[in-house]
Design a protein around this motif. Sequence first.
Motif, PDB file in Angstrom:
ATOM      1  N   PRO A   1       0.837  -1.214   0.000  1.00  0.00           N
ATOM      2  CA  PRO A   1       0.000   0.000   0.000  1.00  0.00           C
ATOM      3  C   PRO A   1       0.865   1.255   0.000  1.00  0.00           C
ATOM      4  O   PRO A   1       1.935   1.279   0.608  1.00  0.00           O
ATOM      5  CB  PRO A   1      -0.797  -0.120   1.308  1.00  0.00           C
ATOM      6  N   GLY A   2       0.401   2.275  -0.665  1.00  0.00           N
ATOM      7  CA  GLY A   2       1.170   3.516  -0.733  1.00  0.00           C
ATOM      8  C   GLY A   2       0.885   4.422   0.446  1.00  0.00           C
ATOM      9  O   GLY A   2       0.431   5.559   0.271  1.00  0.00           O
ATOM     10  N   ASP A   3       1.176   3.943   1.658  1.00  0.00           N
ATOM     11  CA  ASP A   3       0.802   4.680   2.861  1.00  0.00           C
ATOM     12  C   ASP A   3       2.003   5.205   3.643  1.00  0.00           C
ATOM     13  O   ASP A   3       1.877   5.548   4.806  1.00  0.00           O
ATOM     14  CB  ASP A   3      -0.062   3.798   3.772  1.00  0.00           C
ATOM     15  N   LYS A   4       3.159   5.264   2.992  1.00  0.00           N
ATOM     16  CA  LYS A   4       4.356   5.759   3.673  1.00  0.00           C
ATOM     17  C   LYS A   4       4.817   7.069   3.044  1.00  0.00           C
ATOM     18  O   LYS A   4       4.552   7.352   1.873  1.00  0.00           O
ATOM     19  CB  LYS A   4       5.464   4.712   3.609  1.00  0.00           C
ATOM     20  N   ILE A   5       5.510   7.856   3.842  1.00  0.00           N
ATOM     21  CA  ILE A   5       6.027   9.141   3.369  1.00  0.00           C
ATOM     22  C   ILE A   5       7.124   8.889   2.335  1.00  0.00           C
ATOM     23  O   ILE A   5       7.959   7.998   2.488  1.00  0.00           O
ATOM     24  CB  ILE A   5       6.570   9.962   4.549  1.00  0.00           C
TER      25      ILE A   5
END
Length: 483
Positions: free
Chosen positions: A419-423
């Motif tokens: 998932p693209g949930d990191k900075i």
Amino acid sequence: MAKWELGRLWQTLTYFEVIPFINCWQRIFKRSQLQKSKQQTSMVILVAGATGGVGKRVVKNLLEQNYQVRALIRDVARAKDMLDSRVELFEADITIPETLKPEMMQDVSTVICCTGTKVQPVEGDTPTREKYYQGIKFYLPEVVDTPELVEYEGMKNLVKVVSAHIPPATNKLIFDFTNPNAEIKETWGAIDDVVMGGVSQSNIRLADGKAIFSGIVSTDNNGGFASVRTRNFDTPLDLSDYEGIELRVIGDGKRYKFIARCEGKWDGIGYCYSFDTVYNFPTTIRIPFQDLIPVFRAKTVEDANKIDASKIYSMQLMLSKFEYDGELNPKFEAGSFTLQVEYIKAYGGQAKPQFIQISSAGVTRPGRPGINLEEEPPAVRMNEQLGGILTWKLKGEEAIKASGLTYTIIRPCALTEQPGDKILYAEQGDNIRGQVSRDAIAELCIQAMNLPQAVNKTFEVREESQQGKTDWQNLFANLQQDS
């Protein structure tokens, strides 16, 4: 004294949806009538490589954010199975320049390029390309999708057609009267002095590649103005990134007014600019937003705010015997008039990326002195075995930079399905390693598309360890433009 023309007054009020009950039915009817034409005239985002791992995510995110999307794909049947039915499909192959037709670029404002070479794991198991495009068979014996062909030659082909047809990044075309359509016809209508008892008459028609605002203006019944105005836009125009409005006109020597409104009221404050025309001579009129005068019924409103260009609800063209605050228009004459308009656009905008390319981190490392291949990712270690894929990607980047387009080149580290949930962390110099989600790269493309800070920048990107939202403006602001 002439009678008040109640029929024309009623026609004006209903056309501009001033009567609430009738408004409701008009909107329903108008939306059904204009749905097709709006689909044809909205600005389009072209996604090349739209069925790939990043490309299909870019398409999905664009649709969720209400963009109109066109997909450049090789196989329509495959794309129909993968992509939303709202996506317009354009079958072409960037390695075959004959398939990249000008119509591919119609109404396109930005290209997001997610193309890439498909690496074949077994030597000799690479089929030749034998394909039909628009009824024409292309057969290229002994030619396979090599990195040179896709990453470099294909990129040159693509940027050539894009640079030839994409509009200037610093202008926004609002009304192009050289290409009339149903939406334009249904957007503009007459508002004459009949609303205050006068008898002036005007109309707007589309002919000879222009909008022709014409009629007869009369001072009878204390009248003296004729105008055409747009209905309120369904979504107010955000022109805050631009300096002003530009019109290309052919006039009759009279002085006209341009009026914009930043609220949806029928009779609210209008922001006016008077301009002179030259008889039968083409003239470009530039109207800086800062020079627009707030008025209410031709009287200046001293305590009004300056125009809010982020929410333009409507536009209007007017011929009036009055200037402002009771002063007379020095070039006014009662009688017939004609103003021809070729286009209305916003000018002076900050340049934004026209071409966004997904490249790869590590493109400069093969052959770089001091590089320890044992410490490098597989793509760098195996560059030669993979047909020089990174070398040709770098040459593709150079083709983009030489094209004259404004661009953003994104070099992601190893792509993952997470998932693209990191900075995100970005750096320049092609030294960083790590990994990054395809979801995150897809959203990065869309953010870059709308930020002047992203123009003409090339950078590498990876994920940080902590979860959170990336500050997109800060991400791009800390990067240097390419020299």
